[in-house]
Write a protein that holds these residues in place. Sequence first.
Motif, mmCIF file in Angstrom:
data_model
loop_
_atom_site.group_PDB
_atom_site.id
_atom_site.type_symbol
_atom_site.label_atom_id
_atom_site.label_comp_id
_atom_site.label_asym_id
_atom_site.label_seq_id
_atom_site.Cartn_x
_atom_site.Cartn_y
_atom_site.Cartn_z
ATOM 1 N N ARG A 184 1.314 5.753 17.562
ATOM 2 C CA ARG A 184 1.479 4.481 16.850
ATOM 3 C C ARG A 184 0.218 4.173 16.029
ATOM 4 O O ARG A 184 -0.891 4.219 16.517
ATOM 5 C CB ARG A 184 1.737 3.348 17.840
ATOM 6 N N TRP A 185 0.419 3.847 14.763
ATOM 7 C CA TRP A 185 -0.678 3.550 13.845
ATOM 8 C C TRP A 185 -0.896 2.052 13.703
ATOM 9 O O TRP A 185 0.043 1.277 13.733
ATOM 10 C CB TRP A 185 -0.365 4.112 12.457
ATOM 11 N N GLN A 186 -2.141 1.675 13.488
ATOM 12 C CA GLN A 186 -2.511 0.335 13.048
ATOM 13 C C GLN A 186 -3.040 0.512 11.632
ATOM 14 O O GLN A 186 -3.964 1.302 11.409
ATOM 15 C CB GLN A 186 -3.572 -0.265 13.953
ATOM 16 N N VAL A 187 -2.444 -0.199 10.682
ATOM 17 C CA VAL A 187 -2.764 0.005 9.270
ATOM 18 C C VAL A 187 -3.051 -1.330 8.600
ATOM 19 O O VAL A 187 -2.376 -2.324 8.866
ATOM 20 C CB VAL A 187 -1.577 0.691 8.543
ATOM 21 N N THR A 188 -4.052 -1.333 7.729
ATOM 22 C CA THR A 188 -4.330 -2.487 6.879
ATOM 23 C C THR A 188 -4.444 -2.014 5.440
ATOM 24 O O THR A 188 -4.730 -0.844 5.185
ATOM 25 C CB THR A 188 -5.627 -3.214 7.288
ATOM 26 N N ALA A 189 -4.215 -2.933 4.507
ATOM 27 C CA ALA A 189 -4.338 -2.613 3.090
ATOM 28 C C ALA A 189 -4.938 -3.812 2.377
ATOM 29 O O ALA A 189 -4.650 -4.960 2.723
ATOM 30 C CB ALA A 189 -2.972 -2.280 2.498
ATOM 31 N N ASP A 190 -5.771 -3.548 1.384
ATOM 32 C CA ASP A 190 -6.430 -4.604 0.621
ATOM 33 C C ASP A 190 -6.396 -4.218 -0.854
ATOM 34 O O ASP A 190 -6.938 -3.178 -1.231
ATOM 35 C CB ASP A 190 -7.876 -4.763 1.104
ATOM 36 N N ALA A 191 -5.726 -5.041 -1.681
ATOM 37 C CA ALA A 191 -5.599 -4.755 -3.116
ATOM 38 C C ALA A 191 -6.653 -5.503 -3.910
ATOM 39 O O ALA A 191 -6.982 -6.652 -3.610
ATOM 40 C CB ALA A 191 -4.214 -5.156 -3.601
ATOM 41 N N ARG A 192 -7.170 -4.832 -4.931
ATOM 42 C CA ARG A 192 -8.073 -5.486 -5.873
ATOM 43 C C ARG A 192 -7.735 -4.955 -7.273
ATOM 44 O O ARG A 192 -7.292 -3.810 -7.415
ATOM 45 C CB ARG A 192 -9.532 -5.245 -5.507
ATOM 46 N N PRO A 193 -7.904 -5.789 -8.283
ATOM 47 C CA PRO A 193 -7.554 -5.355 -9.635
ATOM 48 C C PRO A 193 -8.323 -4.107 -10.046
ATOM 49 O O PRO A 193 -9.504 -3.951 -9.723
ATOM 50 C CB PRO A 193 -7.952 -6.548 -10.505
#
Length: 87
Positions: free
Chosen positions: A11-20
């Motif tokens: 099982r994975w724990q994933v985060t994502a953060d977008a920036r221009p």
Amino acid sequence: MPERATNERLRWQVTADARPGETGSAVVSVQGRNAMVPEISFDMLVDWLPGAEAPDVEGRALIILSLLFKELAAECERVAGARFERG
């Protein structure tokens, strides 16, 4: 090893953060970890469509990533199966 324990290890724990990024694009930084991989991180360049907000872009990037990993897993399984058949 019981099946439940195996699933928890995968099982994975994933985060994502977008920036221009450049005009019309975004850089999405993805970080993940699980019991077997303490840390994996990378940046993805994706389209930032007009009117979209950061959570929309992050979600889109994670869906793209999910599809790519499914294809990668299928190809790895195919190649591994061919190698096992050859002995």
